[in-house]
Design an enzyme around this catalytic site. Structure first.
Site, PDB file in Angstrom:
ATOM      1  N   HIS A 135     -20.474 -42.123  34.412  1.00 18.56           N
ATOM      2  CA  HIS A 135     -20.884 -43.533  34.416  1.00 18.56           C
ATOM      3  C   HIS A 135     -20.719 -44.137  33.007  1.00 18.56           C
ATOM      4  O   HIS A 135     -20.194 -45.236  32.852  1.00 18.56           O
ATOM      5  CB  HIS A 135     -22.344 -43.639  34.876  1.00 18.56           C
ATOM      6  CG  HIS A 135     -22.909 -45.014  34.818  1.00 18.56           C
ATOM      7  ND1 HIS A 135     -22.861 -45.896  35.882  1.00 18.56           N
ATOM      8  CD2 HIS A 135     -23.532 -45.678  33.815  1.00 18.56           C
ATOM      9  CE1 HIS A 135     -23.434 -47.031  35.528  1.00 18.56           C
ATOM     10  NE2 HIS A 135     -23.854 -46.930  34.274  1.00 18.56           N
ATOM     11  N   GLU A 136     -21.130 -43.402  32.000  1.00 18.16           N
ATOM     12  CA  GLU A 136     -21.019 -43.906  30.620  1.00 18.16           C
ATOM     13  C   GLU A 136     -19.551 -44.017  30.202  1.00 18.16           C
ATOM     14  O   GLU A 136     -19.161 -44.974  29.524  1.00 18.16           O
ATOM     15  CB  GLU A 136     -21.792 -42.998  29.647  1.00 18.16           C
ATOM     16  CG  GLU A 136     -23.299 -42.973  29.879  1.00 18.16           C
ATOM     17  CD  GLU A 136     -23.925 -44.361  29.921  1.00 18.16           C
ATOM     18  OE1 GLU A 136     -23.519 -45.235  29.126  1.00 18.16           O
ATOM     19  OE2 GLU A 136     -24.794 -44.582  30.783  1.00 18.16           O
ATOM     20  N   HIS A 139     -18.076 -47.109  31.518  1.00 16.61           N
ATOM     21  CA  HIS A 139     -18.412 -48.285  30.701  1.00 16.61           C
ATOM     22  C   HIS A 139     -17.399 -48.453  29.563  1.00 16.61           C
ATOM     23  O   HIS A 139     -16.974 -49.562  29.265  1.00 16.61           O
ATOM     24  CB  HIS A 139     -19.819 -48.139  30.103  1.00 16.61           C
ATOM     25  CG  HIS A 139     -20.921 -48.557  31.035  1.00 16.61           C
ATOM     26  ND1 HIS A 139     -20.851 -49.693  31.813  1.00 16.61           N
ATOM     27  CD2 HIS A 139     -22.134 -47.997  31.297  1.00 16.61           C
ATOM     28  CE1 HIS A 139     -21.966 -49.806  32.519  1.00 16.61           C
ATOM     29  NE2 HIS A 139     -22.751 -48.797  32.233  1.00 16.61           N
ATOM     30  N   GLU A 203     -22.295 -52.700  36.285  1.00 14.85           N
ATOM     31  CA  GLU A 203     -23.010 -51.441  36.529  1.00 14.85           C
ATOM     32  C   GLU A 203     -22.553 -50.825  37.851  1.00 14.85           C
ATOM     33  O   GLU A 203     -22.348 -49.617  37.942  1.00 14.85           O
ATOM     34  CB  GLU A 203     -24.524 -51.674  36.556  1.00 14.85           C
ATOM     35  CG  GLU A 203     -25.144 -51.962  35.204  1.00 14.85           C
ATOM     36  CD  GLU A 203     -25.039 -50.789  34.233  1.00 14.85           C
ATOM     37  OE1 GLU A 203     -25.115 -49.626  34.662  1.00 14.85           O
ATOM     38  OE2 GLU A 203     -24.856 -51.056  33.033  1.00 14.85           O
TER      39      GLU A 203
END
Lengths: 274, 86
Positions: A135-136, A139, A203
């Protein structure tokens, strides 16, 4: 086309932010007589300094240290593999003691840093940590950090210009100074509504990309579930939650939702499992 | 004739003051977004300021108190400008 929904939303929000910025730039050019080139250079410098200071402050404020590869070889391997599949350079990995399970990304593609908390590594299983890392990394791959810095930059510039516009059109009495400060803050809030709206959507996109990279959304969903359920046990009573949900103000309902950077965790878990 | 700018200072000052007092975490979030990572405070996957007192949210309590202090100043300032219009 990849991320069609995100691109469409970015086009809309980007146009709105550009409109705000254009009005501010025209005001600066008209009132101060600055040429367009100076306005643009000033804006880039303003945002660039915010980006650099923000990254430095974030790492310094948590006391982040490099994640030693000899102690955490699995995490380094996971990030290397995920970075390859996402088409980005492996970011710098750091660890910090934050008191709570947490992770965040700073920087941009090619110069990114992912920080994980010791508490996150202790509480989550390997696959769940991989979901969080994915997930990071998403980003960084999607330039979410840079977009947020740009959004805040535009909001700040528009707010400063609005303050000066109020000051320069008034009589310079105490009411004008007061009004200028208030108008600046309210203008920034107004612009940030749009920035936060796109942030919430980003997100979901990062969740979706993470699920794609690790072959399913379940590990990240479990990670979110573990962290939020531990949170619920410690936080508000049921009555507090009900009151908060009914309030326009307060930190969980109404205005707080409008200015939330993250969508509701329950919705994210549902989407990851869908 | 009411001075529109003074009236605006009164109304907007009181309104912003109430927001600062009632939702200080939201104000902190607006000011820090893009300047520090939004995952930096609080737990993973949540907005930083989950609590108004800053205690469990990870947001330093002094930031929350500072915003609330600014809220009081705005309320008092707004009330003063409203009073001058009477």
């Amino acid at each position: 086309m990849r991320h069609l929904g995100l691109n469409a939303r970015m086009a809309i929000v980007g146009s709105i932010l550009f409109a705000f910025y254009a009005v501010a730039a025209v005001v600066v050019m008209g009132v101060f007589g600055w040429p367009l080139s100076l306005v643009l250079v000033g804006s880039v410098l303003f945002v660039g300094v915010q980006y650099k200071i923000g990254k430095w402050m974030a790492l310094r404020s948590v006391g982040a240290e490099d994640l030693p590869e000899d102690r955490y070889p699995e995490i380094h391997q996971q990030v290397e593999s995920l970075s390859r599949s996402m088409g980005i350079e492996k970011p710098r990995l750091m660890i910090a003691s934050m008191g709570v399970p947490n992770a965040f990304a700073v920087g941009r593609k090619g110069a990114g840093t992912v920080v994980v908390s010791e508490e996150l590594l202790t509480r989550l299983e390997s696959r769940e940590v991989e979901g969080v890392l994915a997930h990071e990394l998403a980003h960084i791959a999607n330039r979410d950090v840079v977009m947020m810095v740009l959004g805040q930059g535009v909001a700040s510039i528009v707010a400063i210009v609005a303050q000066w516009a109020v000051l320069l059109t008034g009589d310079n009495d105490i009411a004008d100074f007061f009004l200028a400060i208030v108008v600046g803050q309210i203008t920034q809030m107004l612009v940030m509504v749009f920035v936060f709206a796109i942030s919430r959507y980003r997100e979901y996109v990062a969740d979706s990309d993470a699920a794609g990279a690790i072959g399913g959304g379940e590990p990240l969903a479990r990670a979110l579930e573990k962290i939020s359920s531990a949170n619920e046990r410690r936080e508000d009573t049921e009555i507090d939650s009900q009151v908060n949900a009914l309030c326009i103000f307060g930190e969980k309902g109404g205005i707080a939702k409008l200015f939330a950077t993250h969508p509701p965790i329950e919705t994210r878990i549902e989407r990851l499992r869908a | 004739m009411v001075d529109v700018r003074t009236l605006a200072a009164a109304v907007l000052g009181v309104a912003l003051g109430i927001v600062c007092l009632a939702a200080p975490g939201t104000i902190v979030r607006i000011q820090t977004a893009g300047r520090v990572p939004q995952d930096r405070y609080g737990r993973y996957g949540e907005d930083g300021p989950s609590g108004g007192d800053g205690g469990d949210s990870g947001i330093p309590t002094r930031w929350i108190r500072l915003v609330q202090a600014v809220g009081v100043v705005l309320l008092v300032g707004g009330a003063y400008f409203g009073w001058t219009l009477l």
